[in-house]
Design an enzyme around this catalytic site. Structure first.
Site, PDB file in Angstrom:
ATOM      1  N   LYS A  22       0.839  -1.217   0.000  1.00 28.23           N
ATOM      2  CA  LYS A  22       0.000   0.000   0.000  1.00 28.23           C
ATOM      3  C   LYS A  22       0.867   1.256   0.000  1.00 28.23           C
ATOM      4  O   LYS A  22       0.682   2.158  -0.809  1.00 28.23           O
ATOM      5  CB  LYS A  22      -0.905   0.001   1.240  1.00 28.23           C
ATOM      6  CG  LYS A  22      -1.541   1.346   1.539  1.00 28.23           C
ATOM      7  CD  LYS A  22      -2.493   1.283   2.699  1.00 28.23           C
ATOM      8  CE  LYS A  22      -1.929   1.767   4.015  1.00 28.23           C
ATOM      9  NZ  LYS A  22      -1.690   3.216   4.110  1.00 28.23           N
ATOM     10  N   ASN A  23       1.822   1.309   0.917  1.00 32.56           N
ATOM     11  CA  ASN A  23       2.585   2.549   1.078  1.00 32.56           C
ATOM     12  C   ASN A  23       3.549   2.810  -0.071  1.00 32.56           C
ATOM     13  O   ASN A  23       4.036   3.928  -0.230  1.00 32.56           O
ATOM     14  CB  ASN A  23       3.329   2.547   2.419  1.00 32.56           C
ATOM     15  CG  ASN A  23       2.367   2.721   3.585  1.00 32.56           C
ATOM     16  OD1 ASN A  23       1.160   2.879   3.378  1.00 32.56           O
ATOM     17  ND2 ASN A  23       2.886   2.671   4.798  1.00 32.56           N
ATOM     18  N   CYS A 116      -5.635  12.474  11.584  1.00 35.29           N
ATOM     19  CA  CYS A 116      -5.955  11.050  11.557  1.00 35.29           C
ATOM     20  C   CYS A 116      -6.085  10.542  12.984  1.00 35.29           C
ATOM     21  O   CYS A 116      -5.555  11.140  13.913  1.00 35.29           O
ATOM     22  CB  CYS A 116      -4.839  10.319  10.835  1.00 35.29           C
ATOM     23  SG  CYS A 116      -4.974   8.567  10.943  1.00 35.29           S
ATOM     24  N   ARG A 121      -1.033  14.538  12.936  1.00 36.54           N
ATOM     25  CA  ARG A 121      -0.547  14.463  11.565  1.00 36.54           C
ATOM     26  C   ARG A 121      -0.679  15.778  10.794  1.00 36.54           C
ATOM     27  O   ARG A 121      -1.385  15.866   9.783  1.00 36.54           O
ATOM     28  CB  ARG A 121      -1.227  13.301  10.821  1.00 36.54           C
ATOM     29  CG  ARG A 121      -1.044  11.993  11.530  1.00 36.54           C
ATOM     30  CD  ARG A 121      -1.601  10.843  10.762  1.00 36.54           C
ATOM     31  NE  ARG A 121      -0.655  10.293   9.811  1.00 36.54           N
ATOM     32  CZ  ARG A 121      -0.888   9.220   9.083  1.00 36.54           C
ATOM     33  NH1 ARG A 121      -2.016   8.596   9.186  1.00 36.54           N
ATOM     34  NH2 ARG A 121       0.015   8.771   8.253  1.00 36.54           N
ATOM     35  N   ASP A 305       3.818   0.828  12.232  1.00 41.10           N
ATOM     36  CA  ASP A 305       2.617   0.152  11.731  1.00 41.10           C
ATOM     37  C   ASP A 305       2.457  -1.265  12.287  1.00 41.10           C
ATOM     38  O   ASP A 305       1.382  -1.849  12.190  1.00 41.10           O
ATOM     39  CB  ASP A 305       2.646   0.092  10.191  1.00 41.10           C
ATOM     40  CG  ASP A 305       2.366   1.454   9.569  1.00 41.10           C
ATOM     41  OD1 ASP A 305       2.263   2.439  10.314  1.00 41.10           O
ATOM     42  OD2 ASP A 305       2.257   1.530   8.340  1.00 41.10           O
ATOM     43  N   ARG A 397      -8.840  -0.665   4.229  1.00 40.65           N
ATOM     44  CA  ARG A 397      -7.982   0.383   3.663  1.00 40.65           C
ATOM     45  C   ARG A 397      -6.622  -0.186   3.257  1.00 40.65           C
ATOM     46  O   ARG A 397      -5.968   0.346   2.354  1.00 40.65           O
ATOM     47  CB  ARG A 397      -7.749   1.501   4.693  1.00 40.65           C
ATOM     48  CG  ARG A 397      -8.915   2.466   4.858  1.00 40.65           C
ATOM     49  CD  ARG A 397      -8.477   3.640   5.706  1.00 40.65           C
ATOM     50  NE  ARG A 397      -7.149   4.056   5.312  1.00 40.65           N
ATOM     51  CZ  ARG A 397      -6.211   4.503   6.133  1.00 40.65           C
ATOM     52  NH1 ARG A 397      -6.460   4.620   7.407  1.00 40.65           N
ATOM     53  NH2 ARG A 397      -5.021   4.832   5.679  1.00 40.65           N
TER      54      ARG A 397
HETATM   55  C1  UD1 Z   1       3.753   7.114   6.465  1.00 42.20           C
HETATM   56  C2  UD1 Z   1       2.969   5.829   6.231  1.00 42.20           C
HETATM   57  C3  UD1 Z   1       2.429   5.287   7.545  1.00 42.20           C
HETATM   58  C4  UD1 Z   1       3.580   5.104   8.522  1.00 42.20           C
HETATM   59  C5  UD1 Z   1       4.371   6.395   8.656  1.00 42.20           C
HETATM   60  C6  UD1 Z   1       5.609   6.233   9.525  1.00 42.20           C
HETATM   61  C7  UD1 Z   1       2.032   6.046   4.016  1.00 42.20           C
HETATM   62  C8  UD1 Z   1       0.806   6.220   3.182  1.00 42.20           C
HETATM   63  N1  UD1 Z   1       1.860   6.125   5.330  1.00 42.20           N
HETATM   64  O1  UD1 Z   1       2.866   8.092   6.993  1.00 42.20           O
HETATM   65  O2  UD1 Z   1       1.819   4.017   7.279  1.00 42.20           O
HETATM   66  O3  UD1 Z   1       3.034   4.757   9.787  1.00 42.20           O
HETATM   67  O4  UD1 Z   1       4.823   6.849   7.365  1.00 42.20           O
HETATM   68  O5  UD1 Z   1       6.408   5.206   9.047  1.00 42.20           O
HETATM   69  O6  UD1 Z   1       3.114   5.796   3.507  1.00 42.20           O
HETATM   70  N2  UD1 Z   1       4.703  15.238  10.807  1.00 42.20           N
HETATM   71  C9  UD1 Z   1       4.633  16.580  11.170  1.00 42.20           C
HETATM   72  N3  UD1 Z   1       4.490  17.508  10.152  1.00 42.20           N
HETATM   73  C10 UD1 Z   1       4.422  17.161   8.838  1.00 42.20           C
HETATM   74  C11 UD1 Z   1       4.497  15.783   8.491  1.00 42.20           C
HETATM   75  C12 UD1 Z   1       4.652  14.836   9.500  1.00 42.20           C
HETATM   76  O7  UD1 Z   1       4.678  16.930  12.340  1.00 42.20           O
HETATM   77  O8  UD1 Z   1       4.282  18.051   7.975  1.00 42.20           O
HETATM   78  C13 UD1 Z   1       4.872  14.208  11.902  1.00 42.20           C
HETATM   79  C14 UD1 Z   1       3.712  13.228  11.980  1.00 42.20           C
HETATM   80  O9  UD1 Z   1       2.640  13.770  12.709  1.00 42.20           O
HETATM   81  C15 UD1 Z   1       4.369  12.029  12.659  1.00 42.20           C
HETATM   82  C16 UD1 Z   1       5.807  12.073  12.119  1.00 42.20           C
HETATM   83  O10 UD1 Z   1       5.968  13.375  11.569  1.00 42.20           O
HETATM   84  O11 UD1 Z   1       4.371  12.202  14.036  1.00 42.20           O
HETATM   85  C17 UD1 Z   1       6.123  11.063  11.052  1.00 42.20           C
HETATM   86  O12 UD1 Z   1       5.129  11.058  10.072  1.00 42.20           O
HETATM   87  P1  UD1 Z   1       5.418  10.696   8.539  1.00 42.20           P
HETATM   88  O13 UD1 Z   1       6.706   9.948   8.443  1.00 42.20           O
HETATM   89  O14 UD1 Z   1       5.266  11.939   7.735  1.00 42.20           O
HETATM   90  O15 UD1 Z   1       4.232   9.675   8.249  1.00 42.20           O
HETATM   91  P2  UD1 Z   1       3.281   9.638   7.005  1.00 42.20           P
HETATM   92  O16 UD1 Z   1       4.038   9.954   5.768  1.00 42.20           O
HETATM   93  O17 UD1 Z   1       2.042  10.417   7.300  1.00 42.20           O
END
Ligand code: UD1
Length: 416
Positions: A22-23, A116, A121, A305, A397
């Site tokens: 998925k990711n 979420c 997030r 995850d 999902r």
């Molecule tokens: C992706 C994965 C998710 C996985 C996560 C961490 C997908 C579709 N989803 O989510 O399954 O659990 O990586 O491995 O690939 N953050 C901020 N500001 C931002 C962006 C992120 O504060 O602008 C924080 C988030 O709230 C979180 C941390 O950064 O606490 C890491 O998140 P991130 O690595 O960005 O996860 P996703 O890309 O949302």
């Protein structure tokens, strides 16, 4: 029919093929917007997140055709730069279209993807980094508009590692003018898959799989056919099913080389594993307490995850254990549900202590998010009696057909 019924207590025995990731699929589907023509994406999982991403691409003008596990995406007629609010609402990953659509159309209008259930997030880091590449962003209370006459390369020294931000910047940089550096970049295998896809289309990306990515913008990318790798999180989930219920299962295509931290953890808990290029053979059930705290981290650390499925193992094996969640601030949502089943789990801040020596009984429990929902099914496989996990749509999902896969592994589960 939005639930799963589980008859607990069966040992597992069987084999299942692990679906595409998925990711990895979601950013690759977003990346097709950068290519004028028709791409073929093979081994895309048949899950609702992919369905929503395809609907979003269609709403932007792409022609999408799915035959078995091959998705053809023709982007020649892309004309829209407004993302429909309902799609952005259902799928947080719609934020991935931001970088790609800016590169393609120079303009994007979208609602903020909602917070979420696993944490706040925010998207602050996405927006801040894109500004450095020449993007002007007008932020309203509910939606924002981003515009860039010409994207240019930039050096991004990021305050922390983010998978989504790394992906968005890659998508914005690959056709931008000049060089982009991303540091620290996420090293997740899904980032590597995205880079492989873009490089096969003619992109210039160095350092995939390291914490420093260097992208030299090119003028044009060409249509390609690309195979999505297998899903390490789905493989890890079915590994935990065997760790809870016991037995002997083969997870065909499980990407073992991407699962080192998970395999080490499972072996530490007393399960016999035989990783090979063909997949992962799992024997036995978890019978030892994990020697250290389970701490989630960015890749190659233990994936957040799989934290909930491993919490289920700690509770069901009766061994207990300690968990520290460092990535998302609200990823203990299965705790009250496991407690309903008889577990004794204490949460303090980002740490959870799963007490040893409890016996769990099946009852009706509620999935509140994707991985936690799958973890509740895993738990129910080894608990006494018959259980129901409601809100199956969360699990759909990310899992193609979790009841079919678990039945292939010998579990007694059905839709309810
Ligand atoms: C992706 C994965 C998710 C996985 C996560 C961490 C997908 C579709 N989803 O989510 O399954 O659990 O990586 O491995 O690939 N953050 C901020 N500001 C931002 C962006 C992120 O504060 O602008 C924080 C988030 O709230 C979180 C941390 O950064 O606490 C890491 O998140 P991130 O690595 O960005 O996860 P996703 O890309 O949302």
């Amino acid at each position: 029919m939005d639930a799963v019924r589980i008859y607990g207590g069966n040992c597992l025995s069987g084999q299942t093929k692990i679906q595409g990731s998925k990711n990895a699929s979601l950013p690759i589907l977003a990346a097709t917007l950068l290519i004028d023509g028709t791409c073929e994406i093979v081994n895309c999982p048949d899950i609702s997140d992919v369905y929503h991403m395809l609907r979003l691409l269609e709403s932007l003008g792409c022609r999408v055709c799915r035959k078995a596990d091959v998705i053809r995406i023709d982007t020649c007629r892309v004309a829209e730069c407004d993302m429909p609010a309902d799609s952005v609402g259902v799928m947080r990953s719609s934020i991935m279209l931001l970088g790609a659509l800016l590169a393609r159309m120079g303009e994007v209008a979208m609602e903020y993807p909602g917070g979420c259930v696993i944490g706040k997030r925010p998207i602050d880091l996405h927006l801040c980094a894109l500004r450095r590449m020449g993007v002007e962003i007008m932020e309203g209370p509910e939606e924002f508009c981003a515009r860039a006459c010409r994207l240019h390369g930039a050096v991004h020294e990021l305050p922390f590692v983010s998978v989504g931000v790394t992906e968005n910047l890659i998508l914005a940089a690959v056709l931008a003018e000049g060089e982009t550096v991303i540091h620290p970049a996420a090293r997740e295998p899904e980032i590597q898959a995205l880079c492989e896809f873009l490089v096969s289309a003619g992109g210039k990306i160095n350092g995939a799989g390291t914490d420093r990515l260097v992208i030299e913008g090119v003028k044009k990318l060409c249509p390609v056919r690309f195979r999505v790798p297998a899903d390490r999180i789905v493989a890890g989930t079915y590994l935990t099913a065997c760790m809870c219920a016991g037995g002997r299962v083969f997870l065909e295509d499980a990407p073992c080389c991407q699962m080192e931290s998970v395999i080490a953890c499972a072996e530490n808990m007393g399960v016999h594993l035989r990783p090979s290029p063909e997949g992962l053979l799992v024997e036995g059930r978890a019978c030892r307490r994990l020697g250290e705290n389970l701490v989630t981290a960015v890749y190659p650390g233990f994936p957040t995850d799989l934290q909930s499925p491993f919490m289920a193992v700690m509770a069901l094996s009766g061994q207990g254990g300690q968990i520290e969640e460092t990535v998302f601030e609200n990823r203990f949502r299965i705790v009250p549900e496991l407690v309903k089943m008889g577990a004794d789990i204490r949460v303090k801040g980002n740490c959870a202590c799963v007490c040893a020596g409890t016996r769990l009984c099946n009852t009706i429990v509620e999935a509140k998010e994707l991985r936690g929902g799958a973890a509740l099914i895993v738990a129910a496989l080894a608990a006494e009696g018959t259980g129901i996990v409601t809100n199956r749509h969360y699990i759909d999902r990310g899992y193609e057909d979790i009841t079919r896969s678990l039945r292939e592994l010998g579990a007694d589960v059905e839709l309810a």
